[in-house]
Design a protein around this motif. Structure first.
Motif, PDB file in Angstrom:
ATOM      1  N   TYR A 234      36.969  25.442  72.795  1.00 26.68           N
ATOM      2  CA  TYR A 234      37.315  25.242  71.387  1.00 26.68           C
ATOM      3  C   TYR A 234      37.896  26.508  70.784  1.00 26.68           C
ATOM      4  CZ  TYR A 234      34.577  20.990  71.706  1.00 26.68           C
ATOM      5  OH  TYR A 234      34.114  19.763  72.081  1.00 26.68           O
ATOM      6  N   ILE A 235      38.934  26.336  70.003  1.00 27.98           N
ATOM      7  CA  ILE A 235      39.435  27.400  69.141  1.00 27.98           C
ATOM      8  C   ILE A 235      38.668  27.230  67.835  1.00 27.98           C
ATOM      9  CG2 ILE A 235      41.413  28.335  67.871  1.00 27.98           C
ATOM     10  CD1 ILE A 235      41.668  28.729  70.885  1.00 27.98           C
ATOM     11  N   THR A 236      37.911  28.230  67.450  1.00 26.85           N
ATOM     12  CA  THR A 236      37.086  28.114  66.242  1.00 26.85           C
ATOM     13  C   THR A 236      37.770  28.686  65.011  1.00 26.85           C
ATOM     14  OG1 THR A 236      35.974  30.209  66.739  1.00 26.85           O
ATOM     15  CG2 THR A 236      34.935  28.170  67.563  1.00 26.85           C
ATOM     16  N   ASP A 237      38.674  29.619  65.237  1.00 25.12           N
ATOM     17  CA  ASP A 237      39.389  30.216  64.103  1.00 25.12           C
ATOM     18  C   ASP A 237      40.582  30.995  64.628  1.00 25.12           C
ATOM     19  OD1 ASP A 237      38.464  33.272  64.365  1.00 25.12           O
ATOM     20  OD2 ASP A 237      36.686  32.024  64.630  1.00 25.12           O
ATOM     21  N   ILE A 238      41.573  31.119  63.783  1.00 22.69           N
ATOM     22  CA  ILE A 238      42.707  31.983  64.077  1.00 22.69           C
ATOM     23  C   ILE A 238      43.184  32.555  62.749  1.00 22.69           C
ATOM     24  CG2 ILE A 238      44.353  30.067  64.106  1.00 22.69           C
ATOM     25  CD1 ILE A 238      45.867  31.749  66.308  1.00 22.69           C
TER      26      ILE A 238
ATOM     27  N   GLN B 143      47.357  23.092  60.572  1.00 23.52           N
ATOM     28  CA  GLN B 143      47.822  21.846  61.183  1.00 23.52           C
ATOM     29  C   GLN B 143      49.251  22.004  61.700  1.00 23.52           C
ATOM     30  OE1 GLN B 143      47.164  18.371  58.632  1.00 23.52           O
ATOM     31  NE2 GLN B 143      45.592  19.567  57.589  1.00 23.52           N
ATOM     32  N   GLY B 144      50.094  22.644  60.900  1.00 26.00           N
ATOM     33  CA  GLY B 144      51.475  22.874  61.311  1.00 26.00           C
ATOM     34  C   GLY B 144      51.564  23.751  62.548  1.00 26.00           C
ATOM     35  N   LEU B 145      50.725  24.785  62.602  1.00 26.58           N
ATOM     36  CA  LEU B 145      50.691  25.667  63.765  1.00 26.58           C
ATOM     37  C   LEU B 145      50.361  24.876  65.021  1.00 26.58           C
ATOM     38  CD1 LEU B 145      50.416  28.372  65.346  1.00 26.58           C
ATOM     39  CD2 LEU B 145      48.045  28.427  64.520  1.00 26.58           C
ATOM     40  N   LEU B 146      49.315  24.053  64.963  1.00 25.33           N
ATOM     41  CA  LEU B 146      48.904  23.302  66.147  1.00 25.33           C
ATOM     42  C   LEU B 146      49.963  22.283  66.558  1.00 25.33           C
ATOM     43  CD1 LEU B 146      45.140  22.940  65.276  1.00 25.33           C
ATOM     44  CD2 LEU B 146      46.136  24.333  67.099  1.00 25.33           C
ATOM     45  N   ARG B 147      50.548  21.593  65.599  1.00 22.93           N
ATOM     46  CA  ARG B 147      51.599  20.627  65.934  1.00 22.93           C
ATOM     47  C   ARG B 147      52.803  21.332  66.556  1.00 22.93           C
ATOM     48  NH1 ARG B 147      49.636  17.807  61.037  1.00 22.93           N
ATOM     49  NH2 ARG B 147      48.829  15.817  61.770  1.00 22.93           N
ATOM     50  N   LYS B 148      53.214  22.433  65.952  1.00 23.77           N
ATOM     51  CA  LYS B 148      54.354  23.201  66.465  1.00 23.77           C
ATOM     52  C   LYS B 148      54.054  23.734  67.871  1.00 23.77           C
ATOM     53  CE  LYS B 148      57.332  27.087  65.240  1.00 23.77           C
ATOM     54  NZ  LYS B 148      57.573  28.152  64.266  1.00 23.77           N
ATOM     55  N   SER B 149      52.795  24.025  68.145  1.00 25.66           N
ATOM     56  CA  SER B 149      52.376  24.528  69.456  1.00 25.66           C
ATOM     57  C   SER B 149      52.080  23.400  70.434  1.00 25.66           C
ATOM     58  CB  SER B 149      51.144  25.430  69.294  1.00 25.66           C
ATOM     59  OG  SER B 149      51.455  26.529  68.469  1.00 25.66           O
ATOM     60  N   LEU B 150      52.461  22.176  70.057  1.00 23.26           N
ATOM     61  CA  LEU B 150      52.360  20.984  70.902  1.00 23.26           C
ATOM     62  C   LEU B 150      50.933  20.533  71.198  1.00 23.26           C
ATOM     63  CD1 LEU B 150      55.317  21.717  73.354  1.00 23.26           C
ATOM     64  CD2 LEU B 150      55.351  20.451  71.196  1.00 23.26           C
ATOM     65  N   TRP B 151      50.034  20.784  70.245  1.00 22.38           N
ATOM     66  CA  TRP B 151      48.700  20.211  70.325  1.00 22.38           C
ATOM     67  C   TRP B 151      48.793  18.794  69.760  1.00 22.38           C
ATOM     68  CZ3 TRP B 151      43.671  23.069  70.543  1.00 22.38           C
ATOM     69  CH2 TRP B 151      43.823  24.339  71.106  1.00 22.38           C
ATOM     70  N   SER B 152      48.041  17.871  70.315  1.00 22.82           N
ATOM     71  CA  SER B 152      48.059  16.476  69.875  1.00 22.82           C
ATOM     72  C   SER B 152      46.950  16.210  68.868  1.00 22.82           C
ATOM     73  CB  SER B 152      47.852  15.535  71.069  1.00 22.82           C
ATOM     74  OG  SER B 152      48.856  15.731  72.024  1.00 22.82           O
ATOM     75  N   HIS B 153      47.292  15.480  67.814  1.00 28.92           N
ATOM     76  CA  HIS B 153      46.274  15.044  66.859  1.00 28.92           C
ATOM     77  C   HIS B 153      45.434  13.991  67.567  1.00 28.92           C
ATOM     78  CE1 HIS B 153      44.855  12.632  63.315  1.00 28.92           C
ATOM     79  NE2 HIS B 153      44.378  13.839  63.078  1.00 28.92           N
TER      80      HIS B 153
END
Length: 148
Positions: free
Chosen positions: A72-76, A119-129
């Motif tokens: 898990y990524i807990t924070d960035i 949310q934008g960071l994760l989507r841009k980094s190709l993480w799936s919702h």
């Protein structure tokens, strides 16, 4: 950009970063309780992304276990003076390739529904919702390193 483990001597710049209203709102408050917990952590790590030894991002990870095998990524958090430069995206990529984490097949992150930048960071980094849980949005990504 390189990653290293967080050290107690990093505390002054972390404390300064979290005087920023956005960081404090999304991830704070930060205090010595957080510092003590991070320094005692044995089931994960807080990583510092650096450029020429200057801290530019802070990334928390918790390792999976038999019951919950995903890491898990807990924070960035990014240095407030360096936002909007792609640092979070590069740091997130480095974390999944960091050789210090135990093997895993998947990474997971939970993000508050109001935290649009994350949310934008994760989507841009190709993480799936991957749904939601307890009012948080769940994102997942397959690991880039082999699991064994």
């Amino acid at each position: 950009m390189e990653l290293r483990k967080f050290l107690a001597s990093d505390w002054p710049w972390v404390e300064k970063w979290f005087q920023d209203a956005q960081l404090d709102r999304e991830l704070g408050p930060m205090g010595t309780d957080w510092l003590d917990a991070v320094l005692a952590e044995r089931n994960g790590v807080q990583l510092v992304a650096t450029v020429e030894t200057k801290p530019v991002a802070l990334i928390g990870c918790v390792w999976g276990d038999a019951e919950h095998p995903s890491h898990y990524i807990t924070d960035i958090a990014v240095d407030p003076d360096l936002r909007e430069q792609g640092i979070a995206s590069r740091a997130l990529h480095l974390v999944s390739d960091w050789p210090g984490h135990p093997p895993t097949a998947k990474w997971t992150a939970f993000v508050a529904s109001r935290n649009i930048p994350a949310q934008g960071l994760l989507r841009k980094s190709l993480w799936s919702h991957a749904g939601s849980s307890d009012g948080m949005l769940k994102f997942e990504k397959s690991a880039t390193r082999p699991t064994s």
